[in-house]
Design a protein around this motif. Structure first.
Motif, mmCIF file in Angstrom:
data_model
loop_
_atom_site.group_PDB
_atom_site.id
_atom_site.type_symbol
_atom_site.label_atom_id
_atom_site.label_comp_id
_atom_site.label_asym_id
_atom_site.label_seq_id
_atom_site.Cartn_x
_atom_site.Cartn_y
_atom_site.Cartn_z
ATOM 1 N N LEU A 161 0.825 -1.208 0.000
ATOM 2 C CA LEU A 161 0.000 0.000 0.000
ATOM 3 C C LEU A 161 0.861 1.261 0.000
ATOM 4 C CD1 LEU A 161 -2.856 1.129 0.042
ATOM 5 C CD2 LEU A 161 -2.808 0.978 2.546
ATOM 6 N N VAL A 162 1.991 1.215 0.712
ATOM 7 C CA VAL A 162 2.914 2.355 0.704
ATOM 8 C C VAL A 162 3.287 2.741 -0.721
ATOM 9 C CG1 VAL A 162 5.304 3.012 1.215
ATOM 10 C CG2 VAL A 162 3.875 2.012 3.006
ATOM 11 N N ARG A 163 3.546 1.748 -1.562
ATOM 12 C CA ARG A 163 3.968 2.018 -2.938
ATOM 13 C C ARG A 163 2.808 2.553 -3.788
ATOM 14 N NH1 ARG A 163 9.082 0.527 -3.384
ATOM 15 N NH2 ARG A 163 9.901 -1.057 -1.941
ATOM 16 N N GLU A 164 1.596 2.321 -3.353
ATOM 17 C CA GLU A 164 0.437 2.848 -4.069
ATOM 18 C C GLU A 164 0.134 4.301 -3.700
ATOM 19 O OE1 GLU A 164 -3.068 0.449 -3.769
ATOM 20 O OE2 GLU A 164 -2.014 -1.427 -4.241
ATOM 21 N N VAL A 165 0.306 4.645 -2.410
ATOM 22 C CA VAL A 165 -0.240 5.928 -1.940
ATOM 23 C C VAL A 165 0.814 6.892 -1.395
ATOM 24 C CG1 VAL A 165 -2.422 4.801 -1.395
ATOM 25 C CG2 VAL A 165 -0.701 5.065 0.413
ATOM 26 N N GLY A 166 2.072 6.486 -1.364
ATOM 27 C CA GLY A 166 3.091 7.321 -0.747
ATOM 28 C C GLY A 166 3.208 8.708 -1.349
ATOM 29 N N ALA A 167 3.034 8.830 -2.652
ATOM 30 C CA ALA A 167 3.183 10.124 -3.307
ATOM 31 C C ALA A 167 2.109 11.112 -2.894
ATOM 32 C CB ALA A 167 3.160 9.934 -4.827
ATOM 33 N N ARG A 168 1.074 10.655 -2.219
ATOM 34 C CA ARG A 168 -0.012 11.539 -1.782
ATOM 35 C C ARG A 168 0.110 11.925 -0.308
ATOM 36 N NH1 ARG A 168 -5.446 10.419 -5.166
ATOM 37 N NH2 ARG A 168 -4.484 9.732 -7.105
ATOM 38 N N ASP A 169 1.298 11.814 0.252
ATOM 39 C CA ASP A 169 1.535 12.202 1.646
ATOM 40 C C ASP A 169 0.727 11.338 2.606
ATOM 41 O OD1 ASP A 169 2.814 13.586 3.638
ATOM 42 O OD2 ASP A 169 1.328 15.187 3.734
ATOM 43 N N ILE A 170 0.597 10.055 2.276
ATOM 44 C CA ILE A 170 -0.095 9.093 3.126
ATOM 45 C C ILE A 170 0.934 8.087 3.613
ATOM 46 C CG2 ILE A 170 -1.871 7.298 3.215
ATOM 47 C CD1 ILE A 170 -3.190 8.843 0.812
ATOM 48 N N THR A 171 1.028 7.904 4.923
ATOM 49 C CA THR A 171 1.969 6.935 5.461
ATOM 50 C C THR A 171 1.218 5.703 5.955
ATOM 51 O OG1 THR A 171 1.956 7.822 7.718
ATOM 52 C CG2 THR A 171 3.546 8.769 6.166
ATOM 53 N N VAL A 215 2.176 4.265 18.687
ATOM 54 C CA VAL A 215 1.138 4.559 17.695
ATOM 55 C C VAL A 215 0.930 6.065 17.579
ATOM 56 C CG1 VAL A 215 -1.327 4.323 17.183
ATOM 57 C CG2 VAL A 215 -0.020 2.337 17.967
ATOM 58 N N ARG A 216 0.894 6.747 18.708
ATOM 59 C CA ARG A 216 0.692 8.208 18.665
ATOM 60 C C ARG A 216 1.833 8.886 17.913
ATOM 61 N NH1 ARG A 216 2.548 11.383 22.620
ATOM 62 N NH2 ARG A 216 2.262 9.725 24.163
ATOM 63 N N PHE A 217 3.057 8.420 18.117
ATOM 64 C CA PHE A 217 4.188 8.979 17.372
ATOM 65 C C PHE A 217 3.990 8.789 15.872
ATOM 66 C CE2 PHE A 217 8.211 7.867 15.213
ATOM 67 C CZ PHE A 217 8.791 9.130 15.181
ATOM 68 N N LEU A 218 3.618 7.587 15.456
ATOM 69 C CA LEU A 218 3.421 7.311 14.030
ATOM 70 C C LEU A 218 2.285 8.136 13.444
ATOM 71 C CD1 LEU A 218 3.831 3.426 14.010
ATOM 72 C CD2 LEU A 218 5.453 5.112 13.125
ATOM 73 N N ALA A 219 1.317 8.485 14.265
ATOM 74 C CA ALA A 219 0.175 9.276 13.796
ATOM 75 C C ALA A 219 0.487 10.759 13.698
ATOM 76 C CB ALA A 219 -1.014 9.073 14.733
ATOM 77 N N GLY A 220 1.606 11.180 14.270
ATOM 78 C CA GLY A 220 1.907 12.598 14.368
ATOM 79 C C GLY A 220 2.810 13.126 13.271
ATOM 80 N N ASP A 221 2.995 14.436 13.293
ATOM 81 C CA ASP A 221 3.812 15.108 12.282
ATOM 82 C C ASP A 221 5.284 14.704 12.364
ATOM 83 O OD1 ASP A 221 1.623 16.434 11.286
ATOM 84 O OD2 ASP A 221 1.962 18.253 12.464
ATOM 85 N N GLU A 222 5.735 14.307 13.553
ATOM 86 C CA GLU A 222 7.139 13.929 13.708
ATOM 87 C C GLU A 222 7.496 12.705 12.874
ATOM 88 O OE1 GLU A 222 4.960 14.283 16.111
ATOM 89 O OE2 GLU A 222 5.686 15.716 17.614
ATOM 90 N N ALA A 223 6.501 11.905 12.519
ATOM 91 C CA ALA A 223 6.739 10.682 11.741
ATOM 92 C C ALA A 223 6.351 10.855 10.282
ATOM 93 C CB ALA A 223 5.962 9.516 12.360
ATOM 94 N N ALA A 224 6.336 12.085 9.795
ATOM 95 C CA ALA A 224 5.853 12.358 8.441
ATOM 96 C C ALA A 224 6.676 11.671 7.355
ATOM 97 C CB ALA A 224 5.820 13.867 8.189
ATOM 98 N N PHE A 225 7.941 11.368 7.626
ATOM 99 C CA PHE A 225 8.795 10.736 6.613
ATOM 100 C C PHE A 225 9.070 9.272 6.941
ATOM 101 C CE2 PHE A 225 12.704 10.457 3.888
ATOM 102 C CZ PHE A 225 12.097 10.849 2.708
ATOM 103 N N LEU A 226 8.269 8.722 7.820
ATOM 104 C CA LEU A 226 8.418 7.325 8.212
ATOM 105 C C LEU A 226 7.243 6.533 7.660
ATOM 106 C CD1 LEU A 226 9.842 5.122 9.866
ATOM 107 C CD2 LEU A 226 8.585 5.908 11.870
ATOM 108 N N THR A 227 7.518 5.632 6.734
ATOM 109 C CA THR A 227 6.449 4.827 6.147
ATOM 110 C C THR A 227 6.999 3.473 5.717
ATOM 111 O OG1 THR A 227 4.550 4.901 4.629
ATOM 112 C CG2 THR A 227 6.681 5.624 3.747
ATOM 113 N N GLY A 228 6.135 2.475 5.708
ATOM 114 C CA GLY A 228 6.564 1.122 5.361
ATOM 115 C C GLY A 228 7.363 0.442 6.451
ATOM 116 N N ALA A 229 7.353 1.008 7.649
ATOM 117 C CA ALA A 229 8.159 0.462 8.748
ATOM 118 C C ALA A 229 7.375 -0.581 9.527
ATOM 119 C CB ALA A 229 8.599 1.576 9.687
ATOM 120 N N VAL A 230 8.106 -1.538 10.053
ATOM 121 C CA VAL A 230 7.557 -2.486 11.021
ATOM 122 C C VAL A 230 8.298 -2.230 12.323
ATOM 123 C CG1 VAL A 230 7.193 -4.899 11.622
ATOM 124 C CG2 VAL A 230 7.087 -4.184 9.222
ATOM 125 N N ILE A 231 7.582 -1.742 13.321
ATOM 126 C CA ILE A 231 8.208 -1.352 14.577
ATOM 127 C C ILE A 231 7.843 -2.372 15.648
ATOM 128 C CG2 ILE A 231 8.394 0.439 16.335
ATOM 129 C CD1 ILE A 231 7.754 2.487 14.196
#
Length: 241
Positions: A161-171, A215-231
């Motif tokens: 899904l990351v590869r489908e929607v990443g260009a739209r600022d969706i993580t 989860v709150r970190f991933l939902a926030g602006d601080e994680a805007a460039f973090l996507t496709g991660a398994v934490i």
């Protein structure tokens, strides 16, 4: 910060948010200023949150739940797909129903809610999707071939899904808890709990709040460039995976 400059509350939806990890996530997001709705099958939703009864194995119920949330607090901007079940059994003894029901809830159910959430998220060209997997999806566990298969499937689902929607600022990210102290795990035999602790380098279970903060970190602006991660949030149990 004055009321005029405070950030607007986002509309968040946590599936399976009336107990355990899901409840901790929902209450944590709400405490930090978001408008939070939860889905639940049985029981009662947490006080102060919008509760919507929904079985994620039923597409019509999923659609109806989203419509209620959209009417009450706006399009969903942050989706936390947490609803899940277990039906443990060794494979030779596992029934088709036990295998299929876990896959339907824990994997196909996530597909249903994410697909529905994407309607608004794609139009807005912004959103956060967080899937709750498990360290079992990476390590495996005897008696949980159904659960491990579903939780491992979430990783491939998220990264595709990351590869489908990443260009739209969706993580899209995955959180993989290990042994968490909840009502569900409290019912496990002492021998099973001792095994979890033995294989956890930190030597203790996680508190639900420790999953919620990630989860709150991933939902926030601080994680805007973090996507496709398994934490992994498992005290080191799945190191190397």
């Amino acid at each position: 910060m004055s009321a005029s400059t405070a950030p607007a509350a986002r509309s968040c939806l946590v599936t399976g948010g009336n107990r355990g990890i899901g409840r901790a996530i929902a209450e944590d997001l709400a405490r930090h200023g978001d408008a939070v709705a939860v889905t639940y099958r049985t029981g009662e939703p947490p006080a102060g949150l919008l509760g919507v009864q929904c079985d994620v194995t039923d597409g019509a119920q999923v659609d109806a739940a989203f419509k209620t949330v959209e009417e009450r607090q706006g399009r969903v901007e942050v989706l936390v797909a947490n609803a899940g079940i277990t039906r443990d059994s060794l494979l030779p003894l596992m029934t088709d129903e036990e295998f299929i029901s876990v896959i339907d809830t824990n994997l196909i159910g996530v597909y249903r809610v994410v697909r529905r959430a994407m309607r608004g998220i794609l139009r807005a060209r912004r959103g956060r999707i967080i899937l709750i997997s498990s360290s079992v999806g990476m390590l495996g566990e005897a008696g949980q071939t159904n659960y491990a298969a579903a939780k491992a499937g979430l990783i491939g689902f998220a990264r595709s899904l990351v590869r489908e929607v990443g260009a739209r600022d969706i993580t899209v990210n995955v959180v993989a808890p290990g042994y968490v102290q909840t009502d569900m795990t409290a019912g496990l035999p002492e021998s099973v709990l001792a095994k979890f602790i033995e294989h956890t380098p930190l030597g203790r279970p996680a508190a639900p709040a420790e999953i919620a903060s990630v989860v709150r970190f991933l939902a926030g602006d601080e994680a805007a460039f973090l996507t496709g991660a398994v934490i992994p949030v498992d005290g080191g149990a799945s190191m190397g995976h």
